[in-house]
Design an enzyme around this catalytic site. Structure first.
Site, mmCIF file in Angstrom:
data_model
loop_
_atom_site.group_PDB
_atom_site.id
_atom_site.type_symbol
_atom_site.label_atom_id
_atom_site.label_comp_id
_atom_site.label_asym_id
_atom_site.label_seq_id
_atom_site.Cartn_x
_atom_site.Cartn_y
_atom_site.Cartn_z
ATOM 1 N N ASP A 68 53.542 -7.276 -5.750
ATOM 2 C CA ASP A 68 54.096 -5.922 -5.743
ATOM 3 C C ASP A 68 54.881 -5.705 -7.033
ATOM 4 O OD1 ASP A 68 56.579 -7.291 -5.298
ATOM 5 O OD2 ASP A 68 56.172 -7.234 -3.154
ATOM 6 N N ASP A 70 58.358 -3.737 -8.714
ATOM 7 C CA ASP A 70 59.645 -3.079 -8.512
ATOM 8 C C ASP A 70 60.036 -2.363 -9.799
ATOM 9 O OD1 ASP A 70 59.724 -4.172 -5.990
ATOM 10 O OD2 ASP A 70 60.983 -5.867 -6.581
ATOM 11 N N ASP A 144 69.610 -13.117 -9.903
ATOM 12 C CA ASP A 144 69.862 -14.524 -9.610
ATOM 13 C C ASP A 144 69.471 -15.473 -10.730
ATOM 14 O OD1 ASP A 144 67.198 -13.942 -9.242
ATOM 15 O OD2 ASP A 144 67.142 -14.478 -7.114
#
Length: 441
Positions: A68, A70, A144
């Site tokens: 996917d 983003d 992160d």
């Protein structure tokens, strides 16, 4: 300039934003999905910035097709939603917009701030709520790992790199942005994510991460069970589950996640069984074939069910009630840590419960087992047990042949009944009174 030179010599990440042109990274806008490219174009036409961000950029740079895409932007959710015909604002901790275009759903997030003083945390440092918007630089600082903090600009085909993610990808290193201990305290699930990404992408964990991983493993107890279950499911269905579990053991994170898994892996027969189950799962995932989470969890916990079952039988419990009680015991222990759904546990119980029934090859019972809704999954489970040496291989071969045989061949394959069941049938036949003769006319 001197600081930049020193950091380059020492292999440290740059503290300043770099806009890397296409000639140096090789990624073009044609690699994006049409939906992601369209979302970015619409946002730019409305006067906002828009970048494809995170895992999609990382995977494309590694030559992997992303699952996917983003998008990150400086537009607020209430500014994004009106620009698209099908869009929904979702999320409580941080609001996002899901833009739906055909079969694709693009997640659009607003740049987030990275101010630790504004975030609500618990006593262990875990972030509970931080719904604060910010700049692109702050957004990158919050992410992160450095390889996940890369932004691709479809308009210029440049990669925007704030934390040396491109250099880390070239070195095949996974590095936390900021102090590892602090970042793991903010969100302990990052420890699991680090192991999953390293195994999936073939990256080496940065040395600065290893000690905090081992020291802060106990923080996983503070993670909500539902969230921990979702992350464990991603790990086990990543297509690299075997490598992930090896990595978990290396860094000391395996104990407690699946509360009984560390015990299973210390048993020779159990370890072979689990290894085969994970290898088959990885093979199916990589071949894009369907995988049942219930089957996988049933395989991971089977030897604990088996041990509890045999222990109860040795204490004098009857076989089937002992199995039912063993299943309850193991699932109660497991579900206290991972919020495995009732639908999955119900399927797991059916698969486990059919194993003793599959050992019967006489009378009418094989026909009833063959008609059971979970027969195929239970048979695959039996095949796994046979492959690991837990049950005789001829038992699995018999069921394979029985499925393929016609009605007459199946009758010939059935074994003669023996034991108490046969004796009870004989006694019933003897006790049946003869039919009365009709009265004489």
């Amino acid at each position: 300039m001197i600081k930049r030179f020193i950091r380059r010599v020492l292999g440290l990440a740059s503290e300043q934003m770099e806009r890397v042109p296409r000639e140096k990274h090789g990624l073009s806008r044609d690699a994006l999905s049409p939906a992601a490219a369209k979302v970015c174009a619409v946002l730019r036409e409305a006067g906002f910035s828009a970048y494809v961000v995170g895992g999609a950029v990382r995977d494309l740079l590694l030559g992997i097709v992303p699952k996917d895409f983003d998008v990150a932007t400086d537009a607020r959710p209430e500014q994004i939603k009106p620009l698209f015909r099908r869009a929904l604002i979702i999320g409580r901790r941080f609001r996002l917009v899901h833009v739906m275009m055909g079969a694709d759903t693009i997640e659009v997030s607003t740049f987030r701030a990275a101010d630790p003083n504004t975030a609500e945390k618990d006593e262990h440092g875990r972030v509970l709520r931080d719904n604060v918007f910010g700049t692109q630089a702050e957004d990158a600082r919050r992410r992160d790992f450095s390889v996940n903090a890369l932004y691709f600009d479809p308009a210029t085909e440049e990669v925007v790199d704030f934390h040396g993610g491109l250099a880390d990808l070239k070195k095949r290193v996974l590095r936390v942005i900021g102090d590892p201990a602090t970042r793991f305290r903010e969100d302990p699930v990052r420890m699991l994510r680090a192991v999953r990404l390293a195994a999936k992408l073939g990256l080496t964990l940065d040395p600065t991460m290893r000690e905090p991983l081992r020291e802060l493993a106990a923080l996983m107890d503070r993670v909500p069970p539902a969230r921990l279950f979702d992350e464990m499911l991603k790990l086990l269905l990543s297509g690299h589950a075997s490598a992930c579990l090896r990595q978990l053991r290396e860094v000391g994170l395996h104990k407690g996640l699946l509360p009984l898994l560390d015990v299973i892996l210390e048993q020779p027969l159990g370890e072979r069984f689990v290894t085969l189950a994970l290898a088959q799962t990885d093979e199916r995932v990589l071949a894009e074939r369907p995988v049942s989470p219930a089957f996988l969890f049933a395989a991971l916990l089977w030897h604990e069910v088996l041990a509890a079952w045999k222990a109860r039988e040795s204490r004098g419990e009857r076989s089937i009630p002992a199995l039912e009680n063993a299943m309850d015991e193991v699932l109660d222990t497991q579900c206290a840590k991972l919020a495995i759904t009732r639908k999955l546990t119900a399927t797991m119980r059916e698969v486990w419960g059919m194993q003793p029934r599959l050992e019967t090859r006489s009378g009418q019972r094989p026909y009833r087992v063959l008609e059971a809704p979970r027969f195929r999954m239970a048979y695959d489970f039996l095949a796994l047990r046979a492959a690991s040496g837990e049950v005789p291989a001829d038992l699995e071969a018999w069921w394979r042949a029985f499925q393929a045989a016609d009605a007459e061949s199946r009758k010939a394959m059935l074994l003669p009944e023996t034991g108490p069941r046969k004796r009870r049938r004989r006694r019933r036949r003897k006790k049946t009174p003869a039919a009365p003769t009709p009265a004489a006319a």
